[in-house]
Design a protein around this motif. Structure first.
Motif, PDB file in Angstrom:
ATOM      1  N   VAL A 220     -14.782  -6.009  29.924  1.00  0.00           N
ATOM      2  CA  VAL A 220     -15.225  -4.607  29.279  1.00  0.00           C
ATOM      3  C   VAL A 220     -13.938  -4.033  28.427  1.00  0.00           C
ATOM      4  CG1 VAL A 220     -16.092  -2.473  29.688  1.00  0.00           C
ATOM      5  CG2 VAL A 220     -16.931  -4.337  31.127  1.00  0.00           C
ATOM      6  N   ARG A 221     -12.788  -3.849  29.170  1.00  0.00           N
ATOM      7  CA  ARG A 221     -11.721  -3.455  28.490  1.00  0.00           C
ATOM      8  C   ARG A 221     -11.256  -4.108  27.225  1.00  0.00           C
ATOM      9  NH1 ARG A 221      -8.677  -0.729  32.999  1.00  0.00           N
ATOM     10  NH2 ARG A 221     -10.199  -0.305  34.009  1.00  0.00           N
ATOM     11  N   ARG A 222     -11.291  -5.395  27.221  1.00  0.00           N
ATOM     12  CA  ARG A 222     -11.250  -6.092  25.943  1.00  0.00           C
ATOM     13  C   ARG A 222     -11.992  -5.866  24.812  1.00  0.00           C
ATOM     14  NH1 ARG A 222     -11.095 -12.622  26.151  1.00  0.00           N
ATOM     15  NH2 ARG A 222     -13.391 -12.349  26.306  1.00  0.00           N
ATOM     16  N   LYS A 223     -13.408  -5.731  25.074  1.00  0.00           N
ATOM     17  CA  LYS A 223     -14.354  -5.312  24.242  1.00  0.00           C
ATOM     18  C   LYS A 223     -14.045  -3.741  23.724  1.00  0.00           C
ATOM     19  CE  LYS A 223     -18.824  -6.034  23.047  1.00  0.00           C
ATOM     20  NZ  LYS A 223     -20.120  -6.374  22.857  1.00  0.00           N
ATOM     21  N   ASP A 224     -13.790  -2.920  24.499  1.00  0.00           N
ATOM     22  CA  ASP A 224     -13.487  -1.440  24.257  1.00  0.00           C
ATOM     23  C   ASP A 224     -12.128  -1.375  23.202  1.00  0.00           C
ATOM     24  OD1 ASP A 224     -15.284  -0.664  25.682  1.00  0.00           O
ATOM     25  OD2 ASP A 224     -14.074   0.155  27.345  1.00  0.00           O
ATOM     26  N   LEU A 225     -11.226  -2.337  23.495  1.00  0.00           N
ATOM     27  CA  LEU A 225     -10.015  -2.506  22.505  1.00  0.00           C
ATOM     28  C   LEU A 225     -10.422  -2.942  21.170  1.00  0.00           C
ATOM     29  CD1 LEU A 225      -6.923  -1.823  22.785  1.00  0.00           C
ATOM     30  CD2 LEU A 225      -6.500  -4.120  23.581  1.00  0.00           C
ATOM     31  N   ASP A 226     -11.145  -3.559  21.305  1.00  0.00           N
ATOM     32  CA  ASP A 226     -11.636  -4.237  19.908  1.00  0.00           C
ATOM     33  C   ASP A 226     -12.090  -3.146  18.879  1.00  0.00           C
ATOM     34  OD1 ASP A 226     -11.144  -6.865  20.618  1.00  0.00           O
ATOM     35  OD2 ASP A 226     -13.323  -7.413  20.789  1.00  0.00           O
ATOM     36  N   LYS A 227     -12.462  -2.027  19.518  1.00  0.00           N
ATOM     37  CA  LYS A 227     -13.019  -0.868  18.680  1.00  0.00           C
ATOM     38  C   LYS A 227     -11.840  -0.209  17.846  1.00  0.00           C
ATOM     39  CE  LYS A 227     -16.677   0.052  21.843  1.00  0.00           C
ATOM     40  NZ  LYS A 227     -16.817   0.819  23.048  1.00  0.00           N
ATOM     41  N   PHE A 228     -10.756  -0.281  18.575  1.00  0.00           N
ATOM     42  CA  PHE A 228      -9.567   0.326  18.130  1.00  0.00           C
ATOM     43  C   PHE A 228      -8.578  -0.765  17.004  1.00  0.00           C
ATOM     44  CE2 PHE A 228     -10.443   2.500  21.904  1.00  0.00           C
ATOM     45  CZ  PHE A 228     -10.124   3.917  21.230  1.00  0.00           C
ATOM     46  N   MET A 229      -9.311  -1.666  16.689  1.00  0.00           N
ATOM     47  CA  MET A 229      -8.473  -2.637  16.026  1.00  0.00           C
ATOM     48  C   MET A 229      -8.184  -2.004  14.616  1.00  0.00           C
ATOM     49  SD  MET A 229      -9.436  -6.654  16.464  1.00  0.00           S
ATOM     50  CE  MET A 229     -11.176  -6.425  16.133  1.00  0.00           C
ATOM     51  N   PRO A 230      -8.899  -1.302  13.711  1.00  0.00           N
ATOM     52  CA  PRO A 230      -8.618  -0.716  12.641  1.00  0.00           C
ATOM     53  C   PRO A 230      -7.081  -0.016  12.835  1.00  0.00           C
ATOM     54  CG  PRO A 230     -10.784  -0.113  13.020  1.00  0.00           C
ATOM     55  CD  PRO A 230     -10.460  -0.799  14.230  1.00  0.00           C
ATOM     56  N   LEU A 231      -6.730   0.372  14.035  1.00  0.00           N
ATOM     57  CA  LEU A 231      -5.649   1.094  14.315  1.00  0.00           C
ATOM     58  C   LEU A 231      -4.436   0.248  13.880  1.00  0.00           C
ATOM     59  CD1 LEU A 231      -5.734   2.890  17.623  1.00  0.00           C
ATOM     60  CD2 LEU A 231      -5.649   4.007  15.359  1.00  0.00           C
ATOM     61  N   LEU A 232      -4.532  -1.102  13.918  1.00  0.00           N
ATOM     62  CA  LEU A 232      -3.323  -2.156  13.804  1.00  0.00           C
ATOM     63  C   LEU A 232      -3.056  -1.994  12.238  1.00  0.00           C
ATOM     64  CD1 LEU A 232      -4.797  -5.104  15.547  1.00  0.00           C
ATOM     65  CD2 LEU A 232      -2.934  -3.472  16.219  1.00  0.00           C
ATOM     66  N   LEU A 233      -4.011  -1.409  11.255  1.00  0.00           N
ATOM     67  CA  LEU A 233      -3.503  -1.258   9.860  1.00  0.00           C
ATOM     68  C   LEU A 233      -3.015  -0.091   9.480  1.00  0.00           C
ATOM     69  CD1 LEU A 233      -6.999  -3.095   8.716  1.00  0.00           C
ATOM     70  CD2 LEU A 233      -4.938  -4.095   9.018  1.00  0.00           C
ATOM     71  N   GLU A 234      -2.888   0.805  10.306  1.00  0.00           N
ATOM     72  CA  GLU A 234      -2.349   1.934  10.225  1.00  0.00           C
ATOM     73  C   GLU A 234      -0.815   2.028   9.696  1.00  0.00           C
ATOM     74  OE1 GLU A 234      -4.976   5.041  12.337  1.00  0.00           O
ATOM     75  OE2 GLU A 234      -3.096   5.489  13.083  1.00  0.00           O
ATOM     76  N   GLU A 235      -0.573   2.628   8.727  1.00  0.00           N
ATOM     77  CA  GLU A 235       0.617   2.641   8.204  1.00  0.00           C
ATOM     78  C   GLU A 235       1.678   3.491   8.988  1.00  0.00           C
ATOM     79  OE1 GLU A 235       2.396   0.503   6.275  1.00  0.00           O
ATOM     80  OE2 GLU A 235       0.618  -0.756   5.846  1.00  0.00           O
TER      81      GLU A 235
END
Ligand SMILES: [Zn+2]
Length: 235
Positions: A220-235
């Motif tokens: 469940v945590r892994r799935k929740d974390l997926d939602k934050f993936m766009p953060l990885l592109l934050e400059e």
């Protein structure tokens, strides 16, 4: 195995799954992609048919997914921008006064900066110092894992674009500074994942057995974390 198509302007990823027998499962990736979990023998015609059949609903759901993550990964470091901290939305207040302070005031992150570039470097510096404290506490919460024998590994953190964390063969843990933008329970999940690599370096059955023993809800945590993936592109 995964294949990507665009059908009627809808990005589709087909994942062939040996354990699936008949039905095709439909899910939505935070990046705005339809993910079809399908039996191995699924044909392209079947994929087209299912997208056509559920087209209206798929478009509706994709729109919702995109709206939910639209504010992530697009910070311009200007007055009024929404930034993340421990899973909370903070409004950026940029004042032109020359100073170096960044501070949290309720739901506002205040930064004294001359322009966006200055605000960016100060906010990133603030994330780095927060990450230092927050990650150290998260590591400490897992200190009693038996294979650690009371000793936490060497660790560091840096802004990374493709992963939340990693563990080297030498047993050195790296965490992504962007993680400090996500809820504490997700930070705990990533830290546990990396600490389990000190016992098993690969992602085998035993590795996941360990994850399940110490954090039964890790999927469940892994799935929740997926939602934050766009953060990885934050400059
Ligand atoms: Zn791993």
């Amino acid at each position: 195995m995964s294949e990507q198509f665009v059908i009627d302007a809808i990005p589709v990823e087909l994942r062939r799954n040996r354990r699936r027998r008949t039905r095709i499962g439909i899910d939505f990736d935070p990046a705005g992609v339809v993910v079809l979990d399908a039996p191995v023998a699924t044909t392209f015609e079947e994929v087209e048919a299912i997208v056509a059949e559920h087209g209206r609903w798929i478009r509706y759901r994709l729109q919702k997914v995109r709206e939910a993550t639209a504010h992530l990964g697009r910070v311009r470091y200007q007055e009024g921008d929404i930034v993340q901290y421990l899973g909370r939305n903070l409004t950026l207040r940029v004042s032109a006064e020359d100073g170096s302070a960044v501070f949290l005031e309720g739901k506002r992150l205040c930064v004294a900066a001359l322009d966006a570039a200055d605000a960016r470097s100060k906010v990133r510096g603030w994330y780095q110092s927060e990450a230092e404290v927050v990650f150290a506490a998260a590591l400490d919460r897992w200190r009693d894992l038996p294979w650690l024998a009371g000793r936490l590994p060497a660790w560091r953190h840096s802004f990374m674009r493709t992963q939340w964390g990693s563990c080297s063969e030498m047993g050195r843990v790296s965490l992504n500074t962007h993680l400090v933008k996500t809820p504490l329970k997700l930070i705990d999940y990533v830290v546990l994942h990396e600490l389990c690599h000190l016992e098993y370096l690969n992602h085998g059955k035993r590795f996941y057995g360990l994850m399940t023993r110490y954090l039964p809800a890790w999927r469940v945590r892994r799935k929740d974390l997926d939602k934050f993936m766009p953060l990885l592109l934050e400059e």
